[in-house]
Scaffold this motif. Structure first.
Motif, mmCIF file in Angstrom:
data_model
loop_
_atom_site.group_PDB
_atom_site.id
_atom_site.type_symbol
_atom_site.label_atom_id
_atom_site.label_comp_id
_atom_site.label_asym_id
_atom_site.label_seq_id
_atom_site.Cartn_x
_atom_site.Cartn_y
_atom_site.Cartn_z
ATOM 1 N N GLU A 86 49.297 -39.681 -10.704
ATOM 2 C CA GLU A 86 48.844 -40.174 -9.363
ATOM 3 C C GLU A 86 50.875 -40.685 -9.041
ATOM 4 O OE1 GLU A 86 46.041 -40.624 -8.632
ATOM 5 O OE2 GLU A 86 46.228 -41.448 -6.326
ATOM 6 N N ARG A 87 51.412 -41.175 -9.397
ATOM 7 C CA ARG A 87 52.408 -41.319 -8.988
ATOM 8 C C ARG A 87 53.638 -40.169 -8.620
ATOM 9 N NH1 ARG A 87 56.416 -45.690 -9.237
ATOM 10 N NH2 ARG A 87 58.558 -45.011 -8.557
ATOM 11 N N GLN A 88 53.152 -39.131 -9.618
ATOM 12 C CA GLN A 88 54.194 -37.616 -9.305
ATOM 13 C C GLN A 88 53.123 -36.918 -8.097
ATOM 14 O OE1 GLN A 88 53.488 -36.411 -13.200
ATOM 15 N NE2 GLN A 88 56.413 -36.219 -12.967
ATOM 16 N N LEU A 89 51.662 -37.187 -8.205
ATOM 17 C CA LEU A 89 51.565 -36.987 -6.923
ATOM 18 C C LEU A 89 51.532 -36.961 -5.630
ATOM 19 C CD1 LEU A 89 47.726 -36.870 -9.088
ATOM 20 C CD2 LEU A 89 49.501 -34.414 -8.028
ATOM 21 N N ARG A 90 52.038 -38.706 -6.143
ATOM 22 C CA ARG A 90 51.816 -39.116 -4.656
ATOM 23 C C ARG A 90 52.992 -38.445 -3.747
ATOM 24 N NH1 ARG A 90 51.789 -44.465 -5.799
ATOM 25 N NH2 ARG A 90 54.105 -44.590 -5.082
ATOM 26 N N GLY A 91 54.443 -38.091 -4.464
ATOM 27 C CA GLY A 91 55.863 -37.578 -3.857
ATOM 28 C C GLY A 91 55.509 -35.515 -3.549
ATOM 29 N N VAL A 92 53.726 -35.212 -3.708
ATOM 30 C CA VAL A 92 53.489 -34.066 -3.438
ATOM 31 C C VAL A 92 53.124 -34.301 -2.070
ATOM 32 C CG1 VAL A 92 51.816 -32.282 -3.958
ATOM 33 C CG2 VAL A 92 53.824 -33.299 -5.843
ATOM 34 N N ARG A 93 52.033 -35.541 -1.693
ATOM 35 C CA ARG A 93 50.899 -35.776 -0.962
ATOM 36 C C ARG A 93 52.150 -35.947 0.182
ATOM 37 N NH1 ARG A 93 47.173 -39.471 -4.168
ATOM 38 N NH2 ARG A 93 46.342 -38.329 -5.310
ATOM 39 N N GLY A 94 51.306 -34.896 1.630
ATOM 40 C CA GLY A 94 52.191 -35.851 2.735
ATOM 41 C C GLY A 94 53.617 -35.222 3.076
ATOM 42 N N ALA A 95 53.889 -34.823 1.365
ATOM 43 C CA ALA A 95 55.445 -33.767 1.604
ATOM 44 C C ALA A 95 55.028 -32.716 1.579
ATOM 45 C CB ALA A 95 56.354 -34.400 0.681
ATOM 46 N N ARG A 96 55.018 -31.689 0.168
ATOM 47 C CA ARG A 96 54.529 -30.306 0.055
ATOM 48 C C ARG A 96 53.710 -29.976 0.674
ATOM 49 N NH1 ARG A 96 56.799 -28.222 -3.577
ATOM 50 N NH2 ARG A 96 56.439 -26.103 -3.025
ATOM 51 N N ILE A 97 52.373 -31.114 0.537
ATOM 52 C CA ILE A 97 50.744 -30.216 1.319
ATOM 53 C C ILE A 97 50.336 -31.447 1.817
ATOM 54 C CG2 ILE A 97 48.093 -29.665 0.817
ATOM 55 C CD1 ILE A 97 49.698 -28.736 -2.912
ATOM 56 N N ALA A 98 50.155 -30.888 3.451
ATOM 57 C CA ALA A 98 49.296 -31.769 4.049
ATOM 58 C C ALA A 98 47.548 -31.694 4.062
ATOM 59 C CB ALA A 98 50.465 -32.307 5.095
ATOM 60 N N MET A 99 47.082 -32.374 4.692
ATOM 61 C CA MET A 99 45.902 -31.671 4.118
ATOM 62 C C MET A 99 45.268 -32.826 6.144
ATOM 63 S SD MET A 99 42.705 -32.646 2.257
ATOM 64 C CE MET A 99 41.264 -31.892 2.299
ATOM 65 N N ILE A 100 45.063 -32.172 7.175
ATOM 66 C CA ILE A 100 43.748 -32.483 8.144
ATOM 67 C C ILE A 100 42.259 -32.311 7.704
ATOM 68 C CG2 ILE A 100 45.545 -32.337 9.990
ATOM 69 C CD1 ILE A 100 44.212 -29.901 10.656
ATOM 70 N N PHE A 101 41.378 -33.446 8.193
ATOM 71 C CA PHE A 101 39.556 -33.593 8.144
ATOM 72 C C PHE A 101 39.107 -33.080 9.150
ATOM 73 C CE2 PHE A 101 42.511 -36.055 5.352
ATOM 74 C CZ PHE A 101 41.220 -35.846 3.642
ATOM 75 N N VAL A 168 47.078 -36.077 16.937
ATOM 76 C CA VAL A 168 46.889 -36.778 15.952
ATOM 77 C C VAL A 168 47.550 -36.148 14.368
ATOM 78 C CG1 VAL A 168 47.312 -39.275 16.002
ATOM 79 C CG2 VAL A 168 46.864 -37.991 17.647
ATOM 80 N N MET A 169 45.915 -36.109 14.518
ATOM 81 C CA MET A 169 45.867 -35.865 12.995
ATOM 82 C C MET A 169 46.810 -34.749 12.209
ATOM 83 S SD MET A 169 43.827 -37.742 10.582
ATOM 84 C CE MET A 169 43.783 -36.848 9.142
ATOM 85 N N ILE A 170 46.745 -33.148 12.870
ATOM 86 C CA ILE A 170 47.998 -32.362 12.131
ATOM 87 C C ILE A 170 49.620 -33.121 12.615
ATOM 88 C CG2 ILE A 170 48.717 -30.115 13.313
ATOM 89 C CD1 ILE A 170 46.014 -30.067 13.979
ATOM 90 N N ALA A 171 49.728 -33.229 13.973
ATOM 91 C CA ALA A 171 50.975 -34.272 14.024
ATOM 92 C C ALA A 171 51.712 -34.640 11.779
ATOM 93 C CB ALA A 171 51.098 -35.097 14.978
#
Lengths: 588, 334
Positions: A86-101, A168-171
């Motif tokens: 989970e800790r390593q994933l946090r470095g990926v989420r938002g930094a390498r892969i981002a998501m909009i809903f 805003v979500m995209i930003a």
């Protein structure tokens, strides 16, 4: 060879204690600089799959039971996200892969300012940029073309419109410059003109940054607008994959062919033969209908102004005719329907139904008149009481009118009714949860129809349904209208659906009608600038028909006037004998 | 903001009049005669009549009530039958003790209940969750008086760590400035007095706070669990935020609205619970005063106390409304 960003290899995602697989053995590649759309109907597992990519599915009770999710970085061995902590994933989420809903209304935290939510993302991944975080956030808001970004920074989500929230979500997703953007139905909850703006924005940001976009949608029109490549998903598996033009021109899999055939094709079908101008007296005749809601302000909550939700609306509805009311959210189309059903009180105007003004009736007379005007709602899941069987649902309107012992309530006529709306014959003693969305909407139609009304109002009756099911429900409505000589007032924001079913169209904009006429004429030769904007925003049906356009944005909400002030009287110009357009001063 | 508060406070006046009316009417229907408190039962009828006249009890009840209102408007709430002193003087002298106790109890409830509820809500089925359930159900179901006696037996009777009752030891010699002992001790720099007051406060505050603590734990748990399923929590996770940050900054703040509401409502229950706790711990507050007032039919004192209770309740709920606007930007004071 373009650079590979993400590869899914034989991914399987399962839910629950029995490990029921929802995504099976799925493999997919995403390259830099492309928009890959993943298309499928609801329940195909596409949302589960993309949430699995970021391992967000872990928080929703899902588990990745097999396969790899490889995140590539130049010059390094790929990272298998399935095996990261989970800790390593946090470095990926938002930094390498981002998501909009999907739903910008609920996807932003209501108690934090827009700026705080943006800065939080920057701080998480770039702690050394503490000083410049605000400047960076404001610049990002400007990049997603928010007006007045400095002010937006300090606003709360509820102060923004749906389109602005999605910006805003995209930003927020792009503020740390990810390589991959995952967009999960980002335009489904938006109006069609706003959808066009957001699609345009995603496309242009993708070109600027060269990121890879994985775009999930159920709408073939959106696919045609935005996709470079298409993957079609069915029951947790990818059944077809290829360049957008190829998939649209030569769909290989039978399911893709079905999806394309069911997809609404706007302004392409042979024009419907316009119904002959009706001669008989209309079943419903609305004149100068206005509904206003008080706006209160100041310390004493004084009534200082009025929101003109419906303003001076006049039209006729004939038997056997379908009149569509089109417009975007907040334009007053639902308020109009509620006025006619007396769910909202109209301040002015008349609505003659069978010679009686339903707006001035009361008591037993009103109850009697309500037999003749019935309603079908948008969401068939919310519109049926889950504790009542279909028989109880259908008999209830009869019982309220004291007709429950009449022949209409007999088994024979109820069975005949459900057969007419296309439900299985053994439906009477089943409960709503045992039916699919489309079948539920048929139950709603049957319930509205059991009293044989003269007028049926349908408020976005197919918006919540998958495309293939939409067509069947529309066919039922059309048949009942023609065979029974019922007048159908059809409220919708979906131009393709309107083109399919409407005889005449009323275009509603900021509370008032701006254009009305036979469907074919209004759609082919829209005269009012708002109608044109609305029609231009409709997604194309083939990637080849895309044309560059920068959608103009504008207000669509109902206007507010101070007490006593009355809006200018509408002036109408004739386009043709039946087709009329309201005179306008400045472009909306 | 100031105008809003003034309006709300003015709006409290009719509430107070109605409450006073109800209490007054109830006392008229209650069996027994107030005069028996003022003069010996053996007194002659003539003496009794004289007393009645002196205290204004010979007039019709409606007139008595209107007289009371007229005087109350000028700040005179009458004389206590028993103490023969102005009611408000007696009440105000003992009010700080109850406020101090109630605030300490609320603090106990909030400081234990909220973290426990959040942990339980974040990890349903975990050891924290079972601990929270056990704790909160015990807190909700244990009667105050029973728990009070139990703790007195253990801490005062058996271990001799804490005093069994009262608010301060004899001869503490602390000057009253605000009437709140902890605050007064701090203001005078008296560490010893602070410790002594805290020791006396500990047991009653814990006993009074357990019920509210249980309810807060349960509600926080449910609200946090619900908030963790909101879409914006998914957004926060997708940003790469840590689990703790998602929980406290995103889920918890949104869950707090319901929790704050229940704190306001439960404060009323706390005040009525204080009557029992004050009696058990011989706490010199208005709760035990009311119990005494009722048993001695001291009607002016009862009405005065009920009005003070009502005012506290109204003020607390005004504070809660203020707290909403701080927590949730969608709620604005008008």
């Amino acid at each position: 060879m373009p650079e590979q960003l993400l590869s899914l290899r034989n991914l399987t995602v399962a839910f629950g204690p029995s490990a029921k697989a929802v995504v099976h053995d799925l493999s997919l590649d995403l390259y830099r600089g492309e928009i890959l759309t993943l298309v499928g109907e609801s329940g195909s597992g596409k949302s589960v799959m993309v949430k699995a990519v970021m391992r967000l599915i872990d928080h929703q009770g899902g588990r990745i039971t097999g396969g790899q999710i490889l995140l590539h970085s130049p010059g390094k061995a790929p990272l298998d996200l399935v095996r990261q902590s989970e800790r390593q994933l946090r470095g990926v989420r938002g930094a390498r892969i981002a998501m909009i809903f999907q739903d910008p209304m609920t996807s932003l935290n209501p108690v934090m300012t827009v700026g705080a939510q943006l800065v939080e993302a920057i701080r998480q991944h770039r702690p050394h940029e503490e000083q410049t975080a605000k400047a960076r956030a404001v610049a990002m808001l400007e990049k997603v073309r928010m007006t007045d970004p400095m002010r937006r920074f300090d606003q709360f989500p509820h102060e923004l419109s749906g389109g602005m929230r999605q910006r805003v979500m995209i930003a927020m997703a792009l503020v740390c410059e990810p390589d991959i953007l995952i967009a999960d139905e980002p335009t489904t909850a938006l109006d069609v003109t706003v959808q066009a703006e957001i699609l345009h924005l995603i496309r242009s940001l993708q070109r600027q940054t060269g990121m890879g976009v994985l775009f999930i949608t159920h709408d073939m029109g959106v696919v045609a607008e935005i996709a470079d490549r298409v993957a079609v998903m069915l029951k947790g598996r990818i059944v077809e994959e290829g360049p957008a033009a190829r998939v649209f021109d030569q769909p290989a899999h039978e399911y893709t062919q079905r999806l394309l055939a069911a997809a609404p094709k706007f302004r392409e079908a042979d024009a419907r033969p316009g119904a002959a101008p009706p001669q008989a007296a209309p079943v419903l005749s609305v004149s100068h209908l206005s509904a206003r809601f008080p706006v209160r302000s100041g310390l004493l909550r004084r009534h200082t102004a009025n929101l003109h939700a419906v303003e001076d609306v006049s039209f006729d509805l004939h038997s056997g005719e379908t009149v569509a009311v089109i417009g975007e959210s907040g334009c007053g189309k639902s308020s109009l329907a509620k006025c006619l059903l007396r769910l909202v009180t109209a301040q002015e105007g008349r609505a003659l139904l069978g010679g009686k003004d339903i707006l001035s009736l009361s008591g037993p007379e009103l109850r009697l008149a309500r037999n003749d005007i019935q309603m079908v709602f948008q969401d068939p899941y919310a519109a049926l009481d889950p504790r009542m069987s279909v028989r109880q649902i259908l008999v209830e309107p009869l019982r309220i009118r004291g007709l429950h012992c009449s022949p209409e309530a007999s088994d024979g006529s109820l069975s005949a009714l459900i057969a007419r709306v296309g439900l299985p014959t053994d439906s009477l003693d089943r409960y709503p949860h045992q039916f699919s969305g489309g079948q539920r909407q048929r139950i709603c139609i049957a319930r509205a129809f059991v009293l044989r009304p003269k007028v049926l109002i349908a408020d976005e009756p197919v918006s919540a349904l998958d495309v293939a099911v939409q067509e069947q429900v529309l066919a039922v409505l059309e048949r009942l209208t023609k065979e029974e000589g019922m007048g159908l007032l059809f409220i919708s924001h979906d131009m393709a659906v309107v083109e399919r079913i409407a005889d005449r169209i009323l275009v509603m904009y900021r509370g008032g009608l701006v254009e009305q006429g036979p469907a074919a004429q209004v759609l082919a030769r829209p005269a009012h600038p708002y109608t044109r904007r609305l029609l231009e925003a409709v997604p194309v049906s083939h990637p080849g028909r895309r044309f560059a356009r920068a959608p103009a944005s504008g207000v669509t909400s109902a206007p507010v006037y101070p007490i006593g002030a009355s809006p200018p009287l509408p002036m109408w110009d004739k386009v043709s004998s039946e087709h009329r357009v309201r005179r306008w001063e400045d472009a909306p | 903001m100031f105008v809003y508060f003034s309006k709300r406070l003015l709006g409290a006046i009719p509430v107070l009049v109605v409450v006073a009316g109800i209490v007054f009417a109830l006392m008229q229907f209650a069996p027994g005669d107030a005069v028996s408190m003022l003069i010996s039962d053996e007194a002659s009828e003539a003496d009794k009549a004289r007393i009645r006249e002196a205290w204004g009890l010979h007039r019709p009840p409606v007139v008595q009530f209107l007289n009371f209102l007229a005087k109350a408007a000028q700040g005179d709430f009458g004389m206590s039958f028993r103490y023969r002193e102005p009611v408000m003087e007696i009440v105000l002298a003992r009010l700080p003790a109850t406020v101090e106790l109630a605030m300490a109890a609320t603090l106990v409830a909030v400081l234990v209940g909220i973290p426990l509820g959040v942990l339980a809500g974040a990890r349903p089925g975990s050891i924290w969750d079972s601990l929270a359930s056990t704790f909160s159900f015990a807190g909700i179901s244990m009667p105050n008086f029973w728990m009070g006696i139990l703790l007195i037996l253990l801490f005062a009777g058996h271990w001799h760590i804490l005093p069994s009752g009262g608010r301060e030891p004899w001869g503490l010699g602390l000057d009253r400035i605000t009437g709140f002992l902890l605050l007064d001790a701090l203001l005078q720099g008296r560490g010893d007095a602070f410790a002594a007051a805290l020791k006396h406060l500990a047991l009653p505050a814990i006993v009074l706070g357990t019920n509210m603590m249980g309810i807060i734990t349960q509600l926080t748990r449910a609200s946090v669990q619900e908030a963790l399923h909101e879409d914006f929590v998914m957004t926060a996770r997708a940003k790469g935020l840590s689990a703790a940050r998602v929980l406290w900054r995103h889920a918890f703040r949104n869950a707090l609205i319901g929790v704050v509401t229940i704190i306001g409502l439960e404060f009323g229950a706390l005040l009525s619970g204080a009557m029992i706790v004050e009696t058990v711990f011989a706490w010199p507050g208005i709760g035990s005063l009311l119990v005494q007032g009722i048993s001695s039919r001291d009607y002016p004192l009862i009405i005065g106390l009920v009005l003070v209770y009502t005012t506290i309740f109204i003020l607390v709920n005004l504070l809660i409304d203020l707290a909403y606007t701080i927590i949730d930007p969608r709620i604005r004071i008008r």
